[in-house]
Design a protein around this motif. Sequence first.
Motif, PDB file in Angstrom:
ATOM      1  N   SER A  44      44.038  39.788  33.244  1.00 59.07           N
ATOM      2  CA  SER A  44      43.122  39.532  34.356  1.00 59.07           C
ATOM      3  C   SER A  44      41.692  39.440  33.858  1.00 59.07           C
ATOM      4  CB  SER A  44      43.219  40.640  35.409  1.00 59.07           C
ATOM      5  OG  SER A  44      42.632  41.830  34.918  1.00 59.07           O
ATOM      6  N   HIS A  65      40.913  38.503  39.133  1.00 53.06           N
ATOM      7  CA  HIS A  65      41.938  37.456  39.170  1.00 53.06           C
ATOM      8  C   HIS A  65      43.029  37.836  38.176  1.00 53.06           C
ATOM      9  CE1 HIS A  65      43.842  33.573  38.127  1.00 53.06           C
ATOM     10  NE2 HIS A  65      43.714  33.393  39.435  1.00 53.06           N
ATOM     11  N   GLU A  67      46.809  37.146  36.434  1.00 54.04           N
ATOM     12  CA  GLU A  67      47.771  36.092  36.116  1.00 54.04           C
ATOM     13  C   GLU A  67      48.911  36.715  35.326  1.00 54.04           C
ATOM     14  OE1 GLU A  67      48.059  31.759  33.859  1.00 54.04           O
ATOM     15  OE2 GLU A  67      46.124  32.740  34.090  1.00 54.04           O
ATOM     16  N   THR A  76      49.807  34.179  40.364  1.00 57.76           N
ATOM     17  CA  THR A  76      48.464  34.730  40.295  1.00 57.76           C
ATOM     18  C   THR A  76      48.104  35.314  41.654  1.00 57.76           C
ATOM     19  OG1 THR A  76      47.317  32.704  40.975  1.00 57.76           O
ATOM     20  CG2 THR A  76      47.757  32.952  38.615  1.00 57.76           C
TER      21      THR A  76
END
Length: 131
Positions: A44, A65, A67, A76
């Motif tokens: 992230s 964020h 992933e 995600t």
Amino acid sequence: MNTHATGTFDVTGWNDLATEEKQGATFGRAQITKTFQGDLTGTSTTEILTVGTPDGPAAYVGVEHFEGALHGRKGTFVLQHSAASHNGEQWMKWQIVPATGTGELTGLTGEGAIRVEDGHHYTLGYTLPEA
């Protein structure tokens, strides 16, 4: 499906982007990268805004964020952070930003916490539509 995820993460990078001294407080902005192990596996990037005081109490807010995979489902999503400490007590919460899940994580919602004790530990209670 309602369930819980637990595990750890490592902070793999910290880049201070800005610092500003104000009367009684220092404000900062940083970008952090992490690697997750456990029920969340992946990486992230987080942007945080921080405040610190001469006496030590501090707080931060951030947007992260992620992933990777959650219990094996790939995609995600975005987490919103809020945290503070005072008199030696700290709390760190995070919430999945609705409608940010992609791939096999589309429709993901939930919230959890981070605990720093012999590393970084997370919990995440979440709801995910059936596959």
